[in-house]
Scaffold this motif. Sequence first.
Motif, PDB file in Angstrom:
ATOM      1  N   PRO A 124       0.841  -1.203   0.000  1.00  0.00           N
ATOM      2  CA  PRO A 124       0.000   0.000   0.000  1.00  0.00           C
ATOM      3  C   PRO A 124       0.880   1.259   0.000  1.00  0.00           C
ATOM      4  O   PRO A 124       1.948   1.280   0.604  1.00  0.00           O
ATOM      5  CB  PRO A 124      -0.783  -0.112   1.313  1.00  0.00           C
ATOM      6  N   PHE A 125       0.407   2.295  -0.690  1.00  0.00           N
ATOM      7  CA  PHE A 125       1.184   3.532  -0.730  1.00  0.00           C
ATOM      8  C   PHE A 125       0.277   4.743  -0.602  1.00  0.00           C
ATOM      9  O   PHE A 125      -0.924   4.685  -0.884  1.00  0.00           O
ATOM     10  CB  PHE A 125       2.007   3.622  -2.016  1.00  0.00           C
ATOM     11  N   VAL A 126       0.885   5.837  -0.161  1.00  0.00           N
ATOM     12  CA  VAL A 126       0.248   7.148  -0.145  1.00  0.00           C
ATOM     13  C   VAL A 126       1.130   8.085  -0.943  1.00  0.00           C
ATOM     14  O   VAL A 126       2.326   8.217  -0.671  1.00  0.00           O
ATOM     15  CB  VAL A 126       0.070   7.683   1.285  1.00  0.00           C
ATOM     16  N   LEU A 127       0.551   8.725  -1.948  1.00  0.00           N
ATOM     17  CA  LEU A 127       1.270   9.668  -2.811  1.00  0.00           C
ATOM     18  C   LEU A 127       0.686  11.052  -2.592  1.00  0.00           C
ATOM     19  O   LEU A 127      -0.521  11.253  -2.774  1.00  0.00           O
ATOM     20  CB  LEU A 127       1.145   9.246  -4.274  1.00  0.00           C
ATOM     21  N   ARG A 128       1.525  12.001  -2.207  1.00  0.00           N
ATOM     22  CA  ARG A 128       1.061  13.367  -1.960  1.00  0.00           C
ATOM     23  C   ARG A 128       1.447  14.252  -3.140  1.00  0.00           C
ATOM     24  O   ARG A 128       2.621  14.465  -3.422  1.00  0.00           O
ATOM     25  CB  ARG A 128       1.679  13.915  -0.675  1.00  0.00           C
ATOM     26  N   GLY A 129       0.424  14.786  -3.835  1.00  0.00           N
ATOM     27  CA  GLY A 129       0.654  15.637  -4.993  1.00  0.00           C
ATOM     28  C   GLY A 129      -0.217  15.219  -6.156  1.00  0.00           C
ATOM     29  O   GLY A 129      -0.701  14.085  -6.211  1.00  0.00           O
ATOM     30  N   ASN A 148      -3.029  -0.676  -4.612  1.00  0.00           N
ATOM     31  CA  ASN A 148      -3.549  -0.214  -3.324  1.00  0.00           C
ATOM     32  C   ASN A 148      -2.909   1.120  -2.963  1.00  0.00           C
ATOM     33  O   ASN A 148      -1.980   1.198  -2.165  1.00  0.00           O
ATOM     34  CB  ASN A 148      -3.263  -1.256  -2.242  1.00  0.00           C
ATOM     35  N   GLY A 149      -3.409   2.197  -3.591  1.00  0.00           N
ATOM     36  CA  GLY A 149      -2.791   3.505  -3.389  1.00  0.00           C
ATOM     37  C   GLY A 149      -3.791   4.609  -3.130  1.00  0.00           C
ATOM     38  O   GLY A 149      -4.939   4.555  -3.579  1.00  0.00           O
TER      39      GLY A 149
END
Length: 272
Positions: A124-129, A148-149
């Motif tokens: 799982p990842f979280v991308l800011r932008g 899963n992002g």
Amino acid sequence: MTGKPLVGRDTQMCMSLSARPGNFGTRFHNRLYELTGLDFLYKSFSTNDLPAAIGGIRALGIRGCAVSMPFKEAVIALLDGLAPSAAAIDSVNTIVNDDGVLIGHNTDYGAVAKLIVGIAPDTPFVLRGSGGMAKAVAAALRDAGFSNGTIIARNEVTGQALADLYGFRWTETVENGAPLLINVTPLGMNGTDVDRLAFPAEMMAVCDVAFDVVQYPPETPFLRAADVAGKRRITGVEIATLQALDQFILYTGVIPTEGQIADAAAFAREQS
């Protein structure tokens, strides 16, 4: 070391356009010109008049131009066409000028794809932008099998659009953490954002990999916090080196040796 010709009338010019110009690309390219003996010169610029700047590239025969935030999407309408690498994600970080015909490319995507090798696609990842570079990162993740992002973006229109395009979720504010945290915003960048942490401490605690695309400074608050916590890091300098190398090859047609690449990268880091 191969001797580089003195700058003269036949010298080919390359450049970059960025809201906040740095030294890495300038030093990297010029060092490779020196090492390979190419009659090229590279200079970084900023602009408040993007159409005029692109017109200058065409009119003056500038061979190539690197494009950074915030111009990666706005520049598209000013070009004559897009290479597949840029057309696939509607984002340009490289312009190649062939006799007045300006074609946009994207070398960010390939750099990110190489750097995420070894991270399990089910992470799982979280991308800011949600800007042009975020598109390159999200596309590389999607194409590597990540599903899963979550995209964090204050701008609902661009954030939701990016999430929908690549099959991820969107949220306006920072919520839960994830094993892979990715900052694709100016947070931590030189200027007014230099002291800002891209993710709060509680998200860092559950993170395994900290990925920051910011190049200047090389050590952002996010990356320093990851280092202290013993996390794996993927840095903006790594991205800068890989994407700049692909630009160099596009501009010159020359493939440097591994030793020349390592030399130029070390030289660029000295004053970036």
